[in-house]
Design an enzyme around this catalytic site. Structure first.
Site, PDB file in Angstrom:
ATOM      1  N   HIS A 124     -29.233  42.751 -45.397  1.00  0.00           N
ATOM      2  CA  HIS A 124     -30.429  43.567 -45.167  1.00  0.00           C
ATOM      3  C   HIS A 124     -30.163  45.068 -45.304  1.00  0.00           C
ATOM      4  O   HIS A 124     -31.089  45.860 -45.212  1.00  0.00           O
ATOM      5  CB  HIS A 124     -31.009  43.269 -43.786  1.00  0.00           C
ATOM      6  N   GLU A 164     -28.564  30.056 -37.947  1.00  0.00           N
ATOM      7  CA  GLU A 164     -29.848  30.759 -37.811  1.00  0.00           C
ATOM      8  C   GLU A 164     -30.973  30.007 -38.512  1.00  0.00           C
ATOM      9  O   GLU A 164     -32.035  30.570 -38.732  1.00  0.00           O
ATOM     10  CB  GLU A 164     -29.739  32.198 -38.326  1.00  0.00           C
ATOM     11  N   ASP A 173     -33.461  35.229 -36.656  1.00  0.00           N
ATOM     12  CA  ASP A 173     -33.896  34.191 -37.594  1.00  0.00           C
ATOM     13  C   ASP A 173     -33.932  32.819 -36.936  1.00  0.00           C
ATOM     14  O   ASP A 173     -34.790  31.998 -37.278  1.00  0.00           O
ATOM     15  CB  ASP A 173     -32.975  34.159 -38.817  1.00  0.00           C
TER      16      ASP A 173
END
Ligand code: 3PY
Ligand code: MG
Length: 240
Positions: free
Chosen positions: A34, A135, A161
């Site tokens: 990210h 996740e 997540d």
């Protein structure tokens, strides 16, 4: 429970990374999923952080052997592999993290490019840490098999997540102390196989709540959270 405090970073600024590496955290994670960490940044970061006391991990963008190899080539002590959907993904991540005969990592370390030394393959295989993120519901379903996968050194919970994909909230996930609950299952699987268990916390409060589950290897804060906390502290302290 092994306690270790890391800082999670989402920056391409290698001077900032170097300063953060000297602040007292046990390790640093560079977020290439990210954050703005591309292969060129990885190279520059590896060079800047070579020889720094705090090791760095790279959260690679996906279950991608090429990225796993590149992160380790740059000198990362380990990789955090996101979006694992089951045991097959965990096996791919583990194989990509070690040289033959244990895995399928290709030879190409960066340190010789900047005058450093490459680790011997056997030493690299011994020292590397392949963290598989839990996740997704698939990873949770397969958590026992993932923990038992040769070459998986640790399970790393992504609470954001995991909560999203289970249709719950992060608060509910962290508050769930049922022995059959998601966090208890991850911790039990890791303990059974004698491997590490860690998580992204993002704040000291979340870190405390994760430690209460027996998860001690934690990304306690992020570079941007530190900046916000610093700004807030200065503005509160200054009574103009
Ligand atoms: C998650 O909580 O899902 C993460 O991946 C932490 O960065
Ligand atoms: Mg995540």
């Amino acid at each position: 429970m092994e306690h270790s405090r890391g800082i999670w970073t989402s920056t391409a600024d290698v001077d900032l990374l170097l300063r953060l590496a000297g602040t007292g955290f046990d390790w640093l994670a560079l977020d290439a999923q990210h954050g703005p960490v591309d292969r060129a940044v990885l190279h520059a970061a590896g060079r800047a952080l070579a020889g720094v006391h705090a090791p760095f991990l790279v959260r690679v963008p996906a279950v991608d052997p090429a990225w796993i190899g590149a992160a380790l080539d740059a000198g990362a002590a380990g990789v955090v592999v996101p979006s694992v959907t089951g045991v097959a993904d965990a096996e791919r991540a583990a194989l990509a993290s070690r040289y033959p005969p244990l895995g399928e990592r290709s030879w190409g370390p960066f340190p010789p490019l900047w005058g450093g030394k490459a680790s011997d393959p056997e030493v690299a295989n011994e020292l590397v840490r392949c963290w598989v993120m839990v996740e997704t519901p698939g990873a949770l379903d397969d958590v026992e098999a993932i923990a038992a996968t040769p070459g998986v050194d640790g399970l790393f919970v992504g609470p954001l997540d995991l909560a999203l994909s289970l249709g719950t909230s992060v608060d509910a996930l962290l508050d769930d102390h049922d022995p059959q609950g998601p966090l208890a299952r991850v911790v039990a699987a890791a303990e059974r196989q004698g491997i590490l268990v860690g998580a992204f916390a993002g704040s000291p409060t979340a870190a405390r709540r994760l430690r209460a589950h027996g998860i001690g290897f934690l990304a306690v804060t992020t570079d941007s959270a530190l900046l916000t906390a610093g700004v807030r502290a200065v503005l509160e302290d200054d009574d103009a």
